[in-house]
Design a protein around this motif. Structure first.
Motif, mmCIF file in Angstrom:
data_model
loop_
_atom_site.group_PDB
_atom_site.id
_atom_site.type_symbol
_atom_site.label_atom_id
_atom_site.label_comp_id
_atom_site.label_asym_id
_atom_site.label_seq_id
_atom_site.Cartn_x
_atom_site.Cartn_y
_atom_site.Cartn_z
ATOM 1 N N ARG A 1 0.978 -55.850 -21.373
ATOM 2 C CA ARG A 1 1.994 -54.792 -21.421
ATOM 3 C C ARG A 1 1.430 -53.391 -21.230
ATOM 4 N N ILE A 2 0.165 -53.191 -21.505
ATOM 5 C CA ILE A 2 -0.422 -51.859 -21.331
ATOM 6 C C ILE A 2 -0.375 -51.420 -19.870
ATOM 7 N N LEU A 3 -0.462 -52.366 -18.941
ATOM 8 C CA LEU A 3 -0.450 -51.999 -17.521
ATOM 9 C C LEU A 3 0.888 -51.392 -17.100
ATOM 10 N N PRO A 4 2.030 -52.037 -17.368
ATOM 11 C CA PRO A 4 3.291 -51.387 -17.014
ATOM 12 C C PRO A 4 3.530 -50.083 -17.781
ATOM 13 N N VAL A 5 3.013 -50.008 -19.001
ATOM 14 C CA VAL A 5 3.170 -48.769 -19.776
ATOM 15 C C VAL A 5 2.490 -47.611 -19.047
ATOM 16 N N LEU A 6 1.341 -47.874 -18.422
ATOM 17 C CA LEU A 6 0.690 -46.827 -17.608
ATOM 18 C C LEU A 6 1.632 -46.350 -16.497
ATOM 19 N N GLY A 7 2.337 -47.299 -15.870
ATOM 20 C CA GLY A 7 3.304 -46.931 -14.843
ATOM 21 C C GLY A 7 4.455 -46.121 -15.403
ATOM 22 N N PHE A 8 4.919 -46.497 -16.605
ATOM 23 C CA PHE A 8 6.020 -45.770 -17.240
ATOM 24 C C PHE A 8 5.607 -44.349 -17.627
ATOM 25 N N ILE A 9 4.351 -44.168 -17.989
ATOM 26 C CA ILE A 9 3.840 -42.829 -18.309
ATOM 27 C C ILE A 9 3.636 -42.032 -17.024
ATOM 28 N N GLY A 10 3.064 -42.692 -16.026
ATOM 29 C CA GLY A 10 2.728 -41.991 -14.787
ATOM 30 C C GLY A 10 3.920 -41.608 -13.936
#
Length: 181
Positions: free
Chosen positions: A108-117
């Protein structure tokens, strides 16, 4: 121009390749991802056409009389680049990120990076569109960092590890039986 053509085709290709898997999570969002990636690729191609037109002007020996035309083509390329390779990747990150987050195909950390970016990239692009920021500035680079980290880390994760078995099973894919020698 050749590198931008490769980027356009790769973007479309990744969306098409992921579609059969992520459509099981949400077919509409998965189809939206393919559509936005295709739009992104088309806009990149439009930018390539402007570059090729500039090359043609130069090769034809265009002089000072065609300076305005050349500057217009450069400006058109800059704007298509800003929209196709800044704004649309943020939309793609939200679409793909939501599919991967819900399905648990990747940590889940990977999509969270996308949501932040994604919002940071949109903010940077909007600041550029409204003249509050120069494209390629330190501010743009800083705002682009999380989305670049998202895209790079997702690519590396999928190449090295692939989709998580837990996520595949959640989407209805059967596990591959191990074969004993």
């Amino acid at each position: 121009a050749v590198l931008e053509i490769i980027v356009a085709l790769a973007g479309i290709g990744t969306a098409v390749a992921l579609y059969p898997v992520v459509k099981r999570q949400n077919e509409g969002v998965a189809l939206g991802l393919v559509a936005v990636r295709t739009l992104e690729g088309g806009a990149i191609f439009a930018g390539v056409f402007t570059l090729l037109a500039i090359v043609s002007l130069r090769q034809s020996g265009a002089g000072a009389a065609e300076l305005a035309t050349g500057q217009t083509l450069v400006s058109l390329h800059d704007w298509t680049f800003t929209l196709s390779q800044s704004l649309l990747p943020a939309v793609n990150a939200l679409l793909l990120g939501s599919l991967l987050y819900q399905s648990r195909l990747v940590p889940r950390i990977l999509p969270v990076l996308g949501f932040i970016g994604a919002p940071l990239l949109v903010a940077s692009t909007m600041a550029t569109l409204f003249g509050a920021n120069e494209y390629g500035s330190g501010f743009s680079g800083l705002m682009t960092l999380p989305i670049a980290l998202w895209e790079f880390s997702l690519g590396v994760y999928l190449v090295v590890k692939g989709f998580r078995a837990e996520g595949l099973q959640k989407l209805g894919f059967e596990p591959i039986a191990s074969v004993e020698p």
